[in-house]
Write a protein that holds these residues in place. Sequence first.
Motif, PDB file in Angstrom:
ATOM      1  N   GLU A  12      -5.474  -1.072   1.264  1.00  0.00           N
ATOM      2  CA  GLU A  12      -4.849  -2.312   0.785  1.00  0.00           C
ATOM      3  C   GLU A  12      -5.423  -2.813  -0.534  1.00  0.00           C
ATOM      4  O   GLU A  12      -4.693  -3.364  -1.340  1.00  0.00           O
ATOM      5  CB  GLU A  12      -4.945  -3.410   1.848  1.00  0.00           C
ATOM      6  N   LEU A  13      -6.722  -2.632  -0.737  1.00  0.00           N
ATOM      7  CA  LEU A  13      -7.282  -3.116  -2.001  1.00  0.00           C
ATOM      8  C   LEU A  13      -7.162  -2.056  -3.094  1.00  0.00           C
ATOM      9  O   LEU A  13      -6.887  -2.357  -4.236  1.00  0.00           O
ATOM     10  CB  LEU A  13      -8.738  -3.552  -1.843  1.00  0.00           C
ATOM     11  N   GLN A  14      -7.374  -0.807  -2.707  1.00  0.00           N
ATOM     12  CA  GLN A  14      -7.350   0.245  -3.718  1.00  0.00           C
ATOM     13  C   GLN A  14      -6.030   0.984  -3.782  1.00  0.00           C
ATOM     14  O   GLN A  14      -5.812   1.761  -4.704  1.00  0.00           O
ATOM     15  CB  GLN A  14      -8.489   1.226  -3.467  1.00  0.00           C
ATOM     16  N   GLY A  15      -5.182   0.778  -2.796  1.00  0.00           N
ATOM     17  CA  GLY A  15      -3.853   1.390  -2.838  1.00  0.00           C
ATOM     18  C   GLY A  15      -3.839   2.898  -2.668  1.00  0.00           C
ATOM     19  O   GLY A  15      -2.894   3.567  -3.098  1.00  0.00           O
ATOM     20  N   MET A  16      -4.870   3.450  -2.021  1.00  0.00           N
ATOM     21  CA  MET A  16      -4.874   4.902  -1.790  1.00  0.00           C
ATOM     22  C   MET A  16      -3.837   5.256  -0.723  1.00  0.00           C
ATOM     23  O   MET A  16      -3.531   4.449   0.137  1.00  0.00           O
ATOM     24  CB  MET A  16      -6.263   5.345  -1.295  1.00  0.00           C
ATOM     25  N   GLN A  47       2.566 -10.461   2.823  1.00  0.00           N
ATOM     26  CA  GLN A  47       1.787 -11.427   2.041  1.00  0.00           C
ATOM     27  C   GLN A  47       0.328 -10.976   1.919  1.00  0.00           C
ATOM     28  O   GLN A  47      -0.274 -11.066   0.852  1.00  0.00           O
ATOM     29  CB  GLN A  47       1.868 -12.822   2.695  1.00  0.00           C
ATOM     30  N   LEU A  48      -0.209 -10.472   3.039  1.00  0.00           N
ATOM     31  CA  LEU A  48      -1.592  -9.981   2.995  1.00  0.00           C
ATOM     32  C   LEU A  48      -1.727  -8.827   2.017  1.00  0.00           C
ATOM     33  O   LEU A  48      -2.679  -8.740   1.255  1.00  0.00           O
ATOM     34  CB  LEU A  48      -2.040  -9.517   4.389  1.00  0.00           C
ATOM     35  N   ARG A  49      -0.736  -7.928   2.056  1.00  0.00           N
ATOM     36  CA  ARG A  49      -0.807  -6.783   1.141  1.00  0.00           C
ATOM     37  C   ARG A  49      -0.751  -7.240  -0.313  1.00  0.00           C
ATOM     38  O   ARG A  49      -1.519  -6.768  -1.148  1.00  0.00           O
ATOM     39  CB  ARG A  49       0.328  -5.802   1.415  1.00  0.00           C
ATOM     40  N   ALA A  50       0.140  -8.166  -0.603  1.00  0.00           N
ATOM     41  CA  ALA A  50       0.286  -8.620  -1.986  1.00  0.00           C
ATOM     42  C   ALA A  50      -1.039  -9.189  -2.499  1.00  0.00           C
ATOM     43  O   ALA A  50      -1.474  -8.862  -3.611  1.00  0.00           O
ATOM     44  CB  ALA A  50       1.397  -9.666  -2.079  1.00  0.00           C
ATOM     45  N   VAL A  51      -1.682 -10.011  -1.673  1.00  0.00           N
ATOM     46  CA  VAL A  51      -2.952 -10.602  -2.092  1.00  0.00           C
ATOM     47  C   VAL A  51      -4.028  -9.528  -2.217  1.00  0.00           C
ATOM     48  O   VAL A  51      -4.791  -9.501  -3.188  1.00  0.00           O
ATOM     49  CB  VAL A  51      -3.405 -11.703  -1.114  1.00  0.00           C
ATOM     50  N   ALA A  52      -4.089  -8.618  -1.225  1.00  0.00           N
ATOM     51  CA  ALA A  52      -5.135  -7.588  -1.251  1.00  0.00           C
ATOM     52  C   ALA A  52      -5.021  -6.714  -2.500  1.00  0.00           C
ATOM     53  O   ALA A  52      -6.017  -6.386  -3.137  1.00  0.00           O
ATOM     54  CB  ALA A  52      -5.056  -6.730   0.009  1.00  0.00           C
ATOM     55  N   ARG A  53      -3.801  -6.369  -2.863  1.00  0.00           N
ATOM     56  CA  ARG A  53      -3.614  -5.521  -4.047  1.00  0.00           C
ATOM     57  C   ARG A  53      -4.039  -6.246  -5.312  1.00  0.00           C
ATOM     58  O   ARG A  53      -4.615  -5.663  -6.228  1.00  0.00           O
ATOM     59  CB  ARG A  53      -2.143  -5.094  -4.162  1.00  0.00           C
ATOM     60  N   GLN A  54      -3.747  -7.547  -5.325  1.00  0.00           N
ATOM     61  CA  GLN A  54      -4.105  -8.364  -6.484  1.00  0.00           C
ATOM     62  C   GLN A  54      -5.630  -8.483  -6.577  1.00  0.00           C
ATOM     63  O   GLN A  54      -6.224  -8.235  -7.621  1.00  0.00           O
ATOM     64  CB  GLN A  54      -3.479  -9.739  -6.272  1.00  0.00           C
ATOM     65  N   GLY A  93      -7.786  -6.526  -5.170  1.00  0.00           N
ATOM     66  CA  GLY A  93      -8.368  -5.197  -5.320  1.00  0.00           C
ATOM     67  C   GLY A  93      -8.360  -4.684  -6.742  1.00  0.00           C
ATOM     68  O   GLY A  93      -9.184  -3.857  -7.121  1.00  0.00           O
ATOM     69  N   SER A  94      -7.435  -5.175  -7.550  1.00  0.00           N
ATOM     70  CA  SER A  94      -7.375  -4.692  -8.924  1.00  0.00           C
ATOM     71  C   SER A  94      -8.262  -5.538  -9.832  1.00  0.00           C
ATOM     72  O   SER A  94      -8.356  -5.282 -11.032  1.00  0.00           O
ATOM     73  CB  SER A  94      -5.932  -4.694  -9.424  1.00  0.00           C
ATOM     74  N   GLY A  95      -8.910  -6.558  -9.254  1.00  0.00           N
ATOM     75  CA  GLY A  95      -9.836  -7.368 -10.036  1.00  0.00           C
ATOM     76  C   GLY A  95      -9.163  -8.521 -10.754  1.00  0.00           C
ATOM     77  O   GLY A  95      -9.788  -9.191 -11.556  1.00  0.00           O
TER      78      GLY A  95
END
Lengths: 187, 58
Positions: free
Chosen positions: A142-146, B46-53, B55-57
Amino acid sequence: MLTPEMIEAERPYLMRYALAQLRDKGAADEAVQETLLAALESAGSFSGKSSVRTWLTSILRFKLIDTIRREKKEVLVESFDDEVSDDEFADLFFAQDGHWREPVRSWGAPEATLIAREFWDVFERCSQAMPRRTAMAFVLRELQGMDIAEICKALDVTATNCSVMLYRARMSLRECFEIGWLGGAKA
Amino acid sequence: MIKCKEASWLISASLDRALTMAEQVRLSMHLMLCGNCKNFSRQMAQLRAVARQVGSGD
């Protein structure tokens, strides 16, 4: 112009990111240190198109994957035996008839803003209760999108195990946000 | 007809892989009738959208 101070200023943020994923202060320290050194060495290649934080985070992400690969043997030792069974896990959220125990609320704009603001705090607290590998799978996905195949390889688990871990991490994290808000703001 | 327990599993799976046709049918039939799972599905997005944001810093 990128100065060492600008890079150093992001250390706390990077530490948080690394700790959330590795949950080992020593390993997180090391990954962040390597990231900052690599950043200093290649400061000239920083284009300024992204923020300093975004740029540093992208370096850190590679370091974290390296660390996980190096640690794979140790992570592997941690078996699935001490984890709850699928039925036990499901019982936490679902009644015997397969319905939700608690109603699932709709999250609107206020909640979306809160998730963004509280993400690290909630994830840090919440992931303590997850098996380490489960928390790692969540961060990688989810954070790194792997994608799943890459995660299976990095963590040395089957695709099925991977899906189970991600399901549990998502269910738990959702619950952590809900509990946090209801605890503070239940009318 | 699947229960919320199975529906939540399929919703999570759909975030990682394409569901089979049969799974899609079962899930969408359930979602038509179940507000809780509809909310759950939206929360996952919604959780995914926030996590991706995050996660990319950004």
